[in-house]
Each structure stands twice: as C-alpha cells, then as structure tokens.
Design a protein around this motif. Structure first.
Motif, PDB file in Angstrom:
ATOM      1  N   UNK A   1     -25.054 -12.685  41.097  1.00  0.00           N
ATOM      2  CA  UNK A   1     -26.355 -12.199  41.572  1.00  0.00           C
ATOM      3  C   UNK A   1     -26.083 -11.002  42.475  1.00  0.00           C
ATOM      4  N   UNK A   2     -26.865  -9.927  42.288  1.00  0.00           N
ATOM      5  CA  UNK A   2     -26.626  -8.681  43.021  1.00  0.00           C
ATOM      6  C   UNK A   2     -27.915  -8.225  43.690  1.00  0.00           C
ATOM      7  N   UNK A   3     -27.798  -7.831  44.972  1.00  0.00           N
ATOM      8  CA  UNK A   3     -28.933  -7.283  45.713  1.00  0.00           C
ATOM      9  C   UNK A   3     -28.560  -5.876  46.178  1.00  0.00           C
ATOM     10  N   UNK A   4     -29.297  -4.866  45.725  1.00  0.00           N
ATOM     11  CA  UNK A   4     -29.043  -3.488  46.128  1.00  0.00           C
ATOM     12  C   UNK A   4     -29.870  -3.142  47.357  1.00  0.00           C
ATOM     13  N   UNK A   5     -29.232  -2.426  48.292  1.00  0.00           N
ATOM     14  CA  UNK A   5     -29.925  -1.923  49.499  1.00  0.00           C
ATOM     15  C   UNK A   5     -30.609  -3.029  50.298  1.00  0.00           C
ATOM     16  N   UNK A   6     -30.057  -4.220  50.275  1.00  0.00           N
ATOM     17  CA  UNK A   6     -30.599  -5.341  51.042  1.00  0.00           C
ATOM     18  C   UNK A   6     -29.453  -6.022  51.799  1.00  0.00           C
ATOM     19  N   UNK A   7     -28.844  -5.349  52.786  1.00  0.00           N
ATOM     20  CA  UNK A   7     -27.665  -5.904  53.472  1.00  0.00           C
ATOM     21  C   UNK A   7     -27.940  -7.219  54.197  1.00  0.00           C
ATOM     22  N   UNK A   8     -29.220  -7.446  54.587  1.00  0.00           N
ATOM     23  CA  UNK A   8     -29.551  -8.676  55.311  1.00  0.00           C
ATOM     24  C   UNK A   8     -29.325  -9.927  54.469  1.00  0.00           C
ATOM     25  N   UNK A   9     -29.258  -9.776  53.146  1.00  0.00           N
ATOM     26  CA  UNK A   9     -29.031 -10.933  52.278  1.00  0.00           C
ATOM     27  C   UNK A   9     -27.691 -11.586  52.595  1.00  0.00           C
ATOM     28  N   UNK A  10     -26.693 -10.766  52.954  1.00  0.00           N
ATOM     29  CA  UNK A  10     -25.353 -11.300  53.233  1.00  0.00           C
ATOM     30  C   UNK A  10     -25.377 -12.299  54.380  1.00  0.00           C
ATOM     31  N   UNK A  11     -26.266 -12.079  55.361  1.00  0.00           N
ATOM     32  CA  UNK A  11     -26.350 -12.991  56.503  1.00  0.00           C
ATOM     33  C   UNK A  11     -27.153 -14.245  56.170  1.00  0.00           C
ATOM     34  N   UNK A  12     -28.114 -14.117  55.253  1.00  0.00           N
ATOM     35  CA  UNK A  12     -28.985 -15.256  54.935  1.00  0.00           C
ATOM     36  C   UNK A  12     -28.391 -16.189  53.884  1.00  0.00           C
ATOM     37  N   UNK A  13     -27.567 -15.640  53.001  1.00  0.00           N
ATOM     38  CA  UNK A  13     -27.063 -16.415  51.868  1.00  0.00           C
ATOM     39  C   UNK A  13     -25.677 -16.979  52.181  1.00  0.00           C
ATOM     40  N   UNK A  14     -25.555 -18.292  52.156  1.00  0.00           N
ATOM     41  CA  UNK A  14     -24.288 -18.976  52.423  1.00  0.00           C
ATOM     42  C   UNK A  14     -23.927 -19.841  51.217  1.00  0.00           C
ATOM     43  N   UNK A  15     -22.661 -20.212  51.067  1.00  0.00           N
ATOM     44  CA  UNK A  15     -22.310 -21.121  49.977  1.00  0.00           C
ATOM     45  C   UNK A  15     -23.160 -22.391  50.039  1.00  0.00           C
ATOM     46  N   UNK A  16     -23.660 -22.804  48.895  1.00  0.00           N
ATOM     47  CA  UNK A  16     -24.524 -23.979  48.830  1.00  0.00           C
ATOM     48  C   UNK A  16     -25.486 -23.881  47.655  1.00  0.00           C
ATOM     49  N   UNK A  17     -26.434 -24.815  47.595  1.00  0.00           N
ATOM     50  CA  UNK A  17     -27.362 -24.884  46.463  1.00  0.00           C
ATOM     51  C   UNK A  17     -28.659 -24.137  46.777  1.00  0.00           C
ATOM     52  N   UNK A  18     -29.124 -23.344  45.778  1.00  0.00           N
ATOM     53  CA  UNK A  18     -30.297 -22.489  45.966  1.00  0.00           C
ATOM     54  C   UNK A  18     -31.184 -22.496  44.723  1.00  0.00           C
ATOM     55  N   UNK A  19     -32.419 -22.077  44.950  1.00  0.00           N
ATOM     56  CA  UNK A  19     -33.320 -21.710  43.864  1.00  0.00           C
ATOM     57  C   UNK A  19     -33.386 -20.195  43.838  1.00  0.00           C
ATOM     58  N   UNK A  20     -33.124 -19.588  42.677  1.00  0.00           N
ATOM     59  CA  UNK A  20     -33.207 -18.144  42.497  1.00  0.00           C
ATOM     60  C   UNK A  20     -34.378 -17.836  41.568  1.00  0.00           C
ATOM     61  N   UNK A  21     -35.103 -16.758  41.884  1.00  0.00           N
ATOM     62  CA  UNK A  21     -36.167 -16.287  40.997  1.00  0.00           C
ATOM     63  C   UNK A  21     -36.004 -14.790  40.825  1.00  0.00           C
ATOM     64  N   UNK A  22     -35.820 -14.356  39.579  1.00  0.00           N
ATOM     65  CA  UNK A  22     -35.637 -12.926  39.354  1.00  0.00           C
ATOM     66  C   UNK A  22     -35.358 -12.606  37.905  1.00  0.00           C
TER      67      UNK A  22
END
Length: 668
Positions: free
Chosen positions: A87-108
């Motif tokens: 999963x890749x997020x462009x120009x959204x550096x804040x994602x690195x702080x919010x996303x940690x190893x673990x289980x998630x729901x992704x929509x995209x």
C-alpha cells in the motif's frame, strides 16, 4: 443557518466547506455522499480487478517512509491470508506515524497491472476489530481542504437534526400516492441502515427535484406568447431547388426534418425546435434549408457556434451555398474595424446572414429584421444566451441543434418547451468507424500503428479525462500523455489542447491540426465540439470507462469525416464487469440513439441526467443513484398538479424562481 453555528465548525472549516459550495446547514443536508462503504462486505485482493475500489482487511507487516523521492511516499508491506501486497501513500507523510504493524481495514483503489504485482494507492484505513468506529453502511463524501470524512459525517448529522425540510409536491398528491416523508429520505441517504435505504431515499429526493424541474418547463411554455409575427413567402418549389444544390441526396431523416421546419414556419406559431441527430447525420444542411427560407423571404438569419473554428467553418459553408447573399463571420478575434463594418451591415440589413460565436450575442449587435436563429451544438449555450440572440428580432424562429442524442422519452420530458425533430439515419457516403477495446499489453503496438499512420498522412486524436495527473496514478492526463508520446514517437508532430488554454490559443491549435501542421492532437473533451478534419482517421480514448457512452460516441464521431477508413481505440483503466459491459455497447453499436438508451439503462437516472444534461438545478443530486422510472413518475405528478384540480400558484412561483437559476446554463 450559518455553518459556524454548528458544533466543531470553525471559521477555517467553514471556508473549506465554502469551497464545496456549502454555506449553510441546508446546503450541508444537500451535500450527498459520492459512495458508500458496506462494512459487511470485505473483498479479497487476489480476486480484485485492476482499478477496482474495494474494502479489504489485512495485516500490516512493515511501514517505511521515503522522504527523498521526487514525490515523498509512505509504503506498507501487507498480507492477507498469505497473499502479499503493498500500500502506497503519496505526499501524506503523517501516515507513517498513524500506521503501525497490526490488523487494519483498507479502502481504496487496487493497482493490479500486468506483471507488476498488486498494490493499493492512497487507501483510507482504520484499525480492525470490535472497537472499530466503521460499521454498517458508511457514507463517503466529496472533500475539500482539511476536511475529513469523519468531520463531514458528524457535521451533516448535526445539520439534519437542526433544519426543517419541506418539498414542492402538493401535500394532497403526497398523501394520494403515499410518498415517503422527505426529511426521512435525507436521513436514509446520509445515515442508511441498509443499501435499500440508500435507494429509497435517493429516489424520493430525486422525485422532488425532477418534479420541480418539469414543472418549471410547464411554467416556461405556458407563459410564452408564440403567435407568429414573421410571414415566410418562400414556396416549396424554391426550397426544393435550394436543397438540390447539395452534392448529395438528403436522407429520409433530413427530408422529414426539412418538412417539419417548412410546416412550422408556415404555421401560425413561432418555431422553437430541437434538431438532434448523430454526428454526421446532416443537421447543418437541414439548418441551411431553414436559413434559406428566411433570407429568401427577405429576412436576416443568424447562426452561432461554441468555438471560433467551428463558427468560421460554418461561415465558409454558408458562403458556398448562399452565393447571392451577404454572409459574414463575427467572432471574438474579428478585427475592430471589421466588427464595426459588420455591425453596421447588420443594422442596415446589408448583411443577410451572420455566423459567429458569443460575439453575435453582445448588446451592441443589432439587426434590421432578424427572423431565424440557429444554435449549433446547443448544449454549450445557456438558455439566456439563446434568448438574448432571438430577442434581437421580433418573434424569431429558433432552431437548436444537438449531436448528443437522448432517449425520446426523456427528450419529451426535458425539452417540454420545444418541439423535437430527430434524424436517425446517416448519409450513405459516411464511412463506418471500427471500434476496439485495447488491453494495456498492446499499447506499444498501438503507438507503432499511430506513427505509421502519421507517415502515411493520416492524423490521430488522443483524448484523456483530465488535464493533470493525480497521486493515485490511475487516470491518464493530457500533460502526462503529451510528454510520454513525445518520447515514444519522436518523429511524430504532436500538439496539446485543453480547456485551461485561452480561446485564441485553442483556436490556433485546432486550426493548425486541421491544416495538417500536426500529426496527433492530445486533448481533453474540448474536441467533442470540433471542426471536420478529413484526414483524422484514428481516435484513442484513455480511461474510456470514465466517460458516458453518449460522450464516447460523440468523441468517436470526430474521425471518419472523410472517405478514409477510420478507427476508434478504447483504453480502459478499470477491468471491471461494469466497465466491460458499458464499453462493449460502444464497440458493437454506431447508433447514437441506441447507445443513449443503453447508457440510460446501465447508468440509471442519477448518472445519465447529470449536470451536463440538466443544468445546475440538478447538480446537487448527481451523486444519487435512482431508477429512471423516478423521472417519469415526476412527470406524471407534475401533469396531475397542473391538471386544474390543484392550486398551483405557489408551485408556479417557486418553479419560476428555480428557472431563473437555470438561465445561464445549458439544459442539454
């Protein structure tokens, strides 16, 4: 109610809402979701098609942030039952702080390109588990600025709780037909408990809006004095002699259209007629027959087109077929001295036929005895623009032309103030266009074909849905494609055209392409209304699934204007069942009316009758999905409301006010 009166709406947030044309709590209630997340349906990525938008569950294994790339990005390595993807997020550096190893729901959106593995681009995400805030059916809204989905959802809920919502359909009719409560319909759309709630709420809201629009047309037509003032002296034999000037025999459809116009101009009522037909069906020749009736009877005629190049092309044709009359062209680029001369000739009656752009509509343009007005490609002109031209004469007869057919049943509703003539056949000499759906793995072969066609003297259109690219990289833009083609086809002369260019620059580029100074034209849909380019034999449309079928058909009609065999290549960015079904309609049919019917059936009323068809009045409900039968129900209710059994004074006033808001926009 001002937005800042709502909880958590600061002045900064209010400005972000303003960018979405939301200025009050009432506007918020009409800010409808563009999509919904069904949290009960989670997809497996290994089964997803390229460009599908899905909700999926996964485990994030690792997260890294590359701040030194040309476009900084956050990348996560994920797995789903042993299936690995990124999963890749462009120009959204804040994602690195919010996303940690673990289980998630992704929509995209899924990127599942040939030979490049699977990934998701800029997905939204939330930690999975029993405490997840996302449950049931979740609305997804258009955003702006710093607004988030959570903020918009909460603010819309507040607005709904504080405002009253009343409709336009008379209460007695609501009771008679057991129509649902309108405010409850809004609640179902914004806070649905099931997919059925979304459908029911959308249909009820759309019913209200179409009821008012159709009622507005009744008010327009009912208040119009259509008694004929201009008498046309031309006889049928003279008209037939003019038609015989054309180097081809009119088709049955053209002959019928001429007959209807002739009868209309000889009737005691002013003509207000829509002439619709496919690209290349011969509408211009029919319009010329009407112009002939006017000038032969001693009146002046005017023809307007949305672009200067098209206006000058029409003027050249008029000069050819009207050698005994004074024909002039008036556009924004006409020299000042020439403009003064033309305006003087129109006022004195020396100029018989004027062909131009919006310049003809200007207040200082006056006619001696204008009686016949033609609007070419009428969907590019607003109601007020057409009216301002016809008002330059007394009791003008108006013919408006459209190359974008709509189903007959809908034309009877949405052109309720017009008589409708349709040309459904094409000239025998018109060449068929071969249409193909091209997979990504064959793009290289396609470029070789285009380069070879350029060597042979044939020209190609490339059409993209956007001017500039996006971070997701799922939609080809004209700027990206232009740069790419210059590298892949270095020997080919390529031009770029899009809507942000100045009119003068657009006209110059289009004229240069027609004069064969370029081999290829990379453009947005601004070429949908264009000039005849006889040597243009190939049309290539990127992300074809993002266009309406009627628009694809219109674009395809830009080629095949000469005697050479022509081709249309559809490049799909999404390999979904829906996309394949829609594009196969275009591939297998060249009948614009059949395509319009199929488009209506596949897309439903909410998509088909969007802003381009119906003006700003319906722009708010373009995100709603509802069956087309809703529109016909609205017409039946409006007919009953105006049948004489109801007091429609208040409705007439409201419809008239709404109509005023439509005057500067096109109704097609």
């Amino acid at each position: 109610m001002r937005l800042t009166s709502l909880k958590f709406v600061s002045e900064k947030r209010e400005r972000d809402f303003n960018k979405l044309n939301i200025y009050s709590a009432e506007d918020l209630a009409r800010h409808f979701p563009r999509d919904y997340l069904d949290m009960t349906k989670v997809s497996l990525l290994k089964d997803a098609y390229h460009n599908d938008v899905v909700l999926t569950s996964c485990e994030v294994l690792n997260v890294e942030f590359n701040r030194y790339a040309r476009r900084p990005y956050v990348k996560a390595l994920c797995q789903q039952g042993g299936f690995m993807f990124s999963a890749v997020w462009f120009n959204q550096p804040y994602v690195a702080a919010k996303l940690k190893p673990g289980k998630y729901l992704f929509y995209g959106r899924v990127q599942n390109k040939f030979g490049m593995g699977c990934s998701m681009v800029n997905p939204s995400f939330e930690a999975a588990g029993a405490n997840s805030r996302l449950k049931g059916i979740i609305p997804v809204y258009p955003l702006s600025g710093s607004l988030t989905q959570g903020v918009v959802r909460a603010t819309v809920r507040q607005a709904l709780s504080k405002i009253a919502i009343s409709g336009y359909i008379p209460y007695s009719l609501q009771s008679k037909y057991a129509l649902g409560d309108l405010k409850r319909a809004y609640e179902k759309v914004h806070n649905p408990e099931s997919p059925a709630d979304v459908e029911e709420g959308s249909a009820r809201i759309a019913l209200e809006e179409y009821f008012l629009l159709i009622s507005a047309f009744k008010v327009i037509k009912g208040g119009r004095d259509d008694a004929r003032l201009n008498a046309y002296s031309v006889c049928r034999a003279e008209l037939d002699e003019f038609v015989a000037r054309f180097p081809f025999e009119f088709t049955a459809g053209q002959k019928n259209a001429v007959d209807e116009i002739f009868a209309n101009l000889k009737s005691p009522h002013v003509m207000n007629r829509l002439l619709q037909g496919d690209v290349g069906s011969g509408k211009t020749a029919v319009a010329f027959a009407g112009i002939f009736m006017a000038v032969k009877s001693g009146y002046q005629a005017a023809m307007i087109a949305p672009t200067e190049v098209l206006a000058r092309q029409n003027a050249a044709l008029l000069e050819k077929y009207f050698p005994d009359y004074s024909v002039r062209a008036l556009t924004g680029s006409t020299a000042a001295a020439e403009k003064r001369e033309i305006k003087k000739g129109l006022a004195s009656g020396e100029v018989d036929i004027i062909c131009g752009t919006h310049a003809v509509i200007q207040g200082d343009v006056a006619f001696k005895n204008l009686s016949f007005v033609v609007c070419d490609e009428q969907h590019r002109f607003g109601v007020a623009q057409r009216a301002s031209l016809s008002d330059k004469g007394e009791g003008c007869d108006v013919l408006i032309m459209s190359a974008t057919p709509i189903p007959r049943t809908l034309s009877l509703i949405f052109y309720g103030d017009l008589d409708v003539t349709s040309i459904k056949d094409k000239p025998a000499a018109r060449t068929e266009i071969s249409t193909s759906i091209i997979p990504e793995r064959k793009y290289a072969d396609m470029y070789k074909y285009v380069a070879e066609q350029a060597r042979l003297g044939n020209q190609t259109y490339f059409v993209c849905p956007k001017i500039e690219g996006d971070d997701e990289g799922t939609v080809m833009s004209v700027t990206e494609l232009y740069d790419e083609l210059k590298v892949k086809m270095p020997t080919v002369r390529i031009a770029l055209l899009h809507g942000r260019m100045r009119d003068k620059q657009k006209n110059e580029i289009m004229a240069a392409f027609r004069n064969k100074e370029y081999d290829c034209l990379v453009s947005t849909t601004v070429i949908e209304v264009g000039v005849d380019v006889p040597d243009a034999t190939t049309m290539i449309i990127y992300n074809a699934e993002r266009f309406g079928l009627s628009q694809l058909h219109q674009l395809r009609g830009r080629v095949g204007r000469g005697a050479k065999k022509s081709y249309c290549f559809l490049l799909a960015g999404a390999d979904t069942e829906e996309a394949r079904a829609r594009l196969s309609v275009i591939k297998n049919s060249t009948d614009g009316f059949a395509i319009a019917e199929a488009d209506l059936k596949l897309r439903g009323g909410g998509d088909f009758m969007g802003t381009r068809q119906s003006g700003r009045m319906l722009s708010e409900i373009k995100n709603l999905k509802f069956p087309v039968e809703t529109i016909f129900t609205a017409k039946a209710l409006s007919d009953e409301a105006f049948s004489g059994a109801f007091d429609t004074r208040v409705l007439t006033r409201i419809a008239a006010e709404k109509y005023e808001s439509l005057k500067d926009v096109a109704l097609n």
